[in-house]
Write an enzyme that holds these catalytic residues in place. Structure first.
Site, mmCIF file in Angstrom:
data_model
loop_
_atom_site.group_PDB
_atom_site.id
_atom_site.type_symbol
_atom_site.label_atom_id
_atom_site.label_comp_id
_atom_site.label_asym_id
_atom_site.label_seq_id
_atom_site.Cartn_x
_atom_site.Cartn_y
_atom_site.Cartn_z
ATOM 1 N N ARG A 101 -16.655 -2.444 -7.217
ATOM 2 C CA ARG A 101 -16.442 -1.330 -6.284
ATOM 3 C C ARG A 101 -15.296 -0.471 -6.807
ATOM 4 N NH1 ARG A 101 -13.210 -1.024 -0.672
ATOM 5 N NH2 ARG A 101 -13.779 1.119 -0.209
ATOM 6 N N GLU A 141 -11.684 3.292 5.225
ATOM 7 C CA GLU A 141 -10.659 3.065 6.248
ATOM 8 C C GLU A 141 -10.148 4.320 6.942
ATOM 9 O OE1 GLU A 141 -7.526 0.757 4.478
ATOM 10 O OE2 GLU A 141 -8.753 -1.035 4.443
ATOM 11 N N TYR A 200 -7.705 -8.321 5.713
ATOM 12 C CA TYR A 200 -6.606 -8.990 5.028
ATOM 13 C C TYR A 200 -5.882 -10.019 5.884
ATOM 14 C CZ TYR A 200 -6.946 -5.524 1.303
ATOM 15 O OH TYR A 200 -7.390 -4.759 0.260
ATOM 16 N N HIS A 248 -11.607 7.668 -1.160
ATOM 17 C CA HIS A 248 -10.556 6.689 -0.854
ATOM 18 C C HIS A 248 -9.233 7.457 -0.782
ATOM 19 C CE1 HIS A 248 -9.734 2.110 -1.116
ATOM 20 N NE2 HIS A 248 -8.559 2.646 -0.864
ATOM 21 N N ASN A 253 -13.153 -4.256 5.443
ATOM 22 C CA ASN A 253 -11.937 -4.622 4.711
ATOM 23 C C ASN A 253 -11.105 -5.506 5.621
ATOM 24 O OD1 ASN A 253 -12.780 -2.960 2.675
ATOM 25 N ND2 ASN A 253 -11.123 -1.461 2.885
ATOM 26 N N GLU A 281 -13.182 -5.490 0.773
ATOM 27 C CA GLU A 281 -11.824 -5.792 0.321
ATOM 28 C C GLU A 281 -11.318 -7.025 1.042
ATOM 29 O OE1 GLU A 281 -8.846 -2.675 0.648
ATOM 30 O OE2 GLU A 281 -10.278 -1.168 -0.033
HETATM 31 C C1 GBH Z 1 -6.351 -1.488 1.905
HETATM 32 O O1 GBH Z 1 -5.944 -1.104 3.172
HETATM 33 C C2 GBH Z 1 -6.615 -0.268 1.070
HETATM 34 O O2 GBH Z 1 -7.963 0.132 1.223
HETATM 35 C C3 GBH Z 1 -6.280 -0.459 -0.381
HETATM 36 O O3 GBH Z 1 -6.307 0.767 -1.033
HETATM 37 C C4 GBH Z 1 -4.927 -1.143 -0.493
HETATM 38 O O4 GBH Z 1 -4.486 -1.235 -1.815
HETATM 39 C C5 GBH Z 1 -5.061 -2.500 0.132
HETATM 40 O O5 GBH Z 1 -5.382 -2.350 1.463
HETATM 41 C C6 GBH Z 1 -3.790 -3.317 0.108
HETATM 42 O O6 GBH Z 1 -2.821 -2.733 0.915
HETATM 43 O O7 GBH Z 1 1.656 -3.584 9.545
HETATM 44 O O8 GBH Z 1 2.239 -1.303 10.109
HETATM 45 O O9 GBH Z 1 2.908 -2.241 7.982
HETATM 46 C C7 GBH Z 1 -5.390 -2.138 3.949
HETATM 47 C C8 GBH Z 1 -4.961 -1.571 5.246
HETATM 48 C C9 GBH Z 1 -2.588 -1.787 4.703
HETATM 49 C C10 GBH Z 1 -3.355 -1.017 6.798
HETATM 50 C C11 GBH Z 1 -1.240 -1.990 5.295
HETATM 51 C C12 GBH Z 1 -2.034 -1.274 7.405
HETATM 52 C C13 GBH Z 1 0.353 -1.480 6.935
HETATM 53 C C14 GBH Z 1 0.391 -1.662 8.393
HETATM 54 N N1 GBH Z 1 -3.628 -1.895 5.694
HETATM 55 N N2 GBH Z 1 -0.978 -1.149 6.433
HETATM 56 S S1 GBH Z 1 1.923 -2.235 9.037
#
Ligand code: GBH
Length: 483
Positions: free
Chosen positions: A83, A173, A315, A128, A313, A380
Site C-alpha cells: 500500500r 483518515e 493502533y 494521504h 487503520n 495500517e
Molecule cells: C496513521 O494515523 C497515519 O495514517 C500514518 O501516516 C502515520 O504514520 C501512522 O498513523 C503513525 O502515526 O493522542 O491526541 O496525540 C494514525 C492516527 C496518529 C491519530 C496519532 C492520532 C495523535 C493523537 N493517529 N494521533 S493524540
C-alpha cells in the site's frame, strides 16, 4: 480447525498480507520530477518549530530515487501487496487537471510495473493528506470546491494507473486530517479553526470520497474491474465501568461512525446519536444551529454504499466513560465521553500509542456488527520505537495484534481479508519528524544514501508470510532458515 499445536494460528486461505507507506512520508524529491508544492511542503518549510526535530519530508527515505530497492525489500519479505499513496502535486503540478506531469506519472508507473514484475499487488491511496498548496490558499478542505478538484485528480489517476491497479483507496483518515490539520495546529495546514472547522472539513471530505467512488464506479470499473474504498482510523474503546456500554458506542460513533455511518449503514447520514449530541451541545454553547452541517437527502443517498470494503487503520485503545457535558470546545468534547488510558498498558515511542491487542478484536467486532459484516481491510497497524534493529517490542506488538485479528475472524466470524503493517520503512512521522520509527526496515537518515537495513521484525514477518501461520514465539532457527 485453524489452531494447531503450540497455540499456532493459520491465516485464512486467500488472506492478503502486506505493508503500507505514504508519499510525503517516504518519497522526498519535493521539488523534483516536475512536482508542484504540496501543503506539507509549505507547512513544514514555514513552521519547522512545529516538527519535533525541525525536519521535513524534502528527502525523507528518498524513495523517489530508491523505489527499486524498496520493491526488492518487499519482494524479500514476500508480501502479497504494497500500500502506497500518490502525491497529487507530483502528477498535477498546478493542482488542476489542465497539466499532467508525465515525469511524475512515470514514477508511479515504474513503481507499479516493478511491483507487478515481482508479483506484488499495488494498493493505491489517492490522497494521504498532501494536496496542492495552491488549493489551501483557497481554503483547502473548508472550500467545497475541493470536491471538484480532487475528483478531477482522481479521474486522471484512474485513467493513467487504473489499468494495472485493482485496489484503490480514496482518502486516508478524514478525522485525523480534519481534526489535527484544520481543528488544531498539529498537522498541515495547521488552520486552528476549532470544532466548526473540523465539522466543515469532514463534511467536504465525505462528499469528495463519495464523488471519487462514483467516478470509479461509473467510468472505470467496467474496464478495470477493481475495488475502491475509504480508510478510517478506528481506535479501540474499553469501558471504565463495565456497564457503560453507552460510552463505548458514543466513542465509536464520534471517532469512526461519523464517516462510516454515512457510507456503510443501511440508513446513511451521520450517526443519529452524533446529530442529537452535537445539536444539543451547540445550543448550549449559544449557537442557533448545530455545528454539524446537515446532509441533504440527495447527499445521503449519494454517499450511502460508496465503499467496496472497510479500510481500517488501528493502533491503540482508550478507556472511556460517560461524563456530564464537557466544557471544552474541541470537537470530541461534544461526545460527552472522557478518554483515559490504563497506565499498565505497555508503551511505545509515541505518547498516544499503548499496546492493547484486545481493543483491536473489539473494534473489528464492533465494525462487523454495526455494518453487517463488511469485508475489512486492515490498511495500517504498527508500533513505534526510537531505534534499533533488534526490535523485539515491535515483534511482540505485531504478534499480539495479529492474533487478536485472527481470533476476530475465527471466533467472532468477522470478515477481515487483508492486513498491512505500518510501515515498510522508518519514515517522516509527521509532527514527530524522524524521532519515532515505525519501520520493519531501518533507514539511516544521516546517511545521504538513506541506507536501508532490515530489522528483526522483517525476519519475523517474512516467516509469517511464508508459512501463513502465526507462531507464538519468535522462533529463531525457523526465521534464519527462511531468510
Ligand atoms: C496513521 O494515523 C497515519 O495514517 C500514518 O501516516 C502515520 O504514520 C501512522 O498513523 C503513525 O502515526 O493522542 O491526541 O496525540 C494514525 C492516527 C496518529 C491519530 C496519532 C492520532 C495523535 C493523537 N493517529 N494521533 S493524540
Amino acid at each position: 480447525t485453524y489452531v494447531f499445536a503450540n497455540d499456532t494460528l493459520y491465516f485464512p486461505k486467500d488472506f492478503l498480507l502486506g505493508t503500507a507507506t505514504a508519499a510525503y512520508q517516504i518519497e522526498g524529491g519535493w521539488n523534483e520530477s516536475g512536482k508542484g508544492e504540496s501543503v506539507w511542503d509549505w507547512w513544514t518549510h514555514e513552521n519547522p518549530s512545529l516538527i519535533r526535530d525541525g525536519s521535513n519530508g524534502d528527502v525523507a527515505c528518498d524513495s523517489l530515487h530508491k523505489y527499486k530497492e524498496d520493491v526488492q525489500l518487499l519482494s524479500d519479505l514476500g508480501v502479497d501487496f504494497y500500500r502506497f499513496s500518490i502525491s497529487w502535486p507530483r502528477i498535477l503540478p498546478t493542482g488542476y487537471a489542465n497539466v499532467i506531469n508525465q515525469e511524475g506519472l512515470n514514477y508511479y508507473k515504474n513503481l507499479i510495473n516493478e511491483l507487478l514484475a515481482k508479483d506484488i499487488k499495488p494498493f493505491v491511496t489517492l490522497y494521504h493528506w498532501d494536496h496542492p498548496e495552491i488549493f489551501e490558499r483557497m481554503g483547502g478542505w473548508t472550500n467545497e470546491m475541493m470536491v471538484e478538484w480532487i475528483s478531477d485528480y482522481a479521474r486522471v489517476v484512474f485513467k493513467e494507473l487504473g489499468p494495472k491497479v485493482k485496489y484503490f483507496m480514496s482518502i486516508n483518515e478524514p478525522n485525523v486530517l480534519c481534526g489535527e490539520g484544520y481543528g488544531e495546529n498539529v498537522k498541515a495546514p495547521g488552520k486552528n479553526l476549532g470544532s466548526p472547522g473540523v465539522f466543515l472539513c469532514m463534511h467536504n471530505v465525505l462528499k469528495a470520497h463519495a464523488k471519487i467512488y462514483h467516478i470509479y464506479d461509473k467510468e472505470f470499473r467496467k474496464y478495470q474491474e477493481g475495488t475502491i474504498g475509504i480508510v478510517l482510523p478506528c481506535s479501540g474503546a474499553l469501558p471504565k465501568n463495565p456497564n457503560d456500554t453507552a460510552a463505548v458506542n458514543m466513542h465509536f460513533q464520534f471517532n469512526c461512525g461519523w464517516i462510516a455511518h454515512a457510507i456503510f449503514s443501511k440508513t446513511g447520514d451521520y450517526p443519529e446519536i452524533m446529530k442529537t449530541h452535537v445539536a444539543d451541545n451547540s445550543k448550549l454553547a449559544g449557537f442557533s444551529k448545530s455545528l454539524l452541517p446537515e446532509l441533504s437527502s440527495e447527499w445521503v443517498q449519494y454517499i450511502k454504499g460508496t465503499s467496496d470494503f472497510f479500510g481500517l487503520n488501528h493502533y491503540t485503545s482508550k478507556i472511556v466513560e460517560t461524563v456530564p457535558r464537557m466544557k471544552g470546545e474541541g470537537w470530541y468534547d461534544f461526545s460527552g465521553v472522557k478518554q483515559s488510558i490504563d497506565p499498565s498498558w505497555p508503551k511505545s515511542a509515541s505518547d498516544w500509542l499503548r499496546v492493547v491487542p484486545d481493543g483491536f478484536r473489539e473494534i473489528i467486532k464492533k465494525i462487523s456488527k454495526e455494518y453487517d459484516n463488511p469485508p475489512i481491510y486492515v490498511m495500517e497497524n504498527g508500533f513505534s520505537d526510537k531505534c534499533c534493529t533488534f526490535d523485539h517490542l515491535r515483534i511482540s506488538y505485531l504478534y499480539s495484534y495479529i492474533k487478536a485479528m485472527l481470533l476476530a475472524i475465527y471466533e467472532d466470524g468477522c470478515n477481515v481479508k487483508a492486513y498491512a503493517v505500518w510501515s515498510l520503512l522508518d519514515n517522516f512521522e509527521w509532527g514527530a519528524g524522524y524521532t519515532e520509527r515505525f519501520g520493519l526496515v531501518n533507514v539511516n537518515f544521516t546517511d545521504s544514501n538513506r541506507t536501508r537495513t532490515p530489522k528483526w521484525s522483517t525476519i519475523w514477518y517474512k516467516n509469517i508470510i511464508a508459512t501463513r501461520k502465526l507462531t507464538s514465539i519468535f522462533n529463531l532457527p525457523t526465521a534464519i532458515s527462511v531468510l
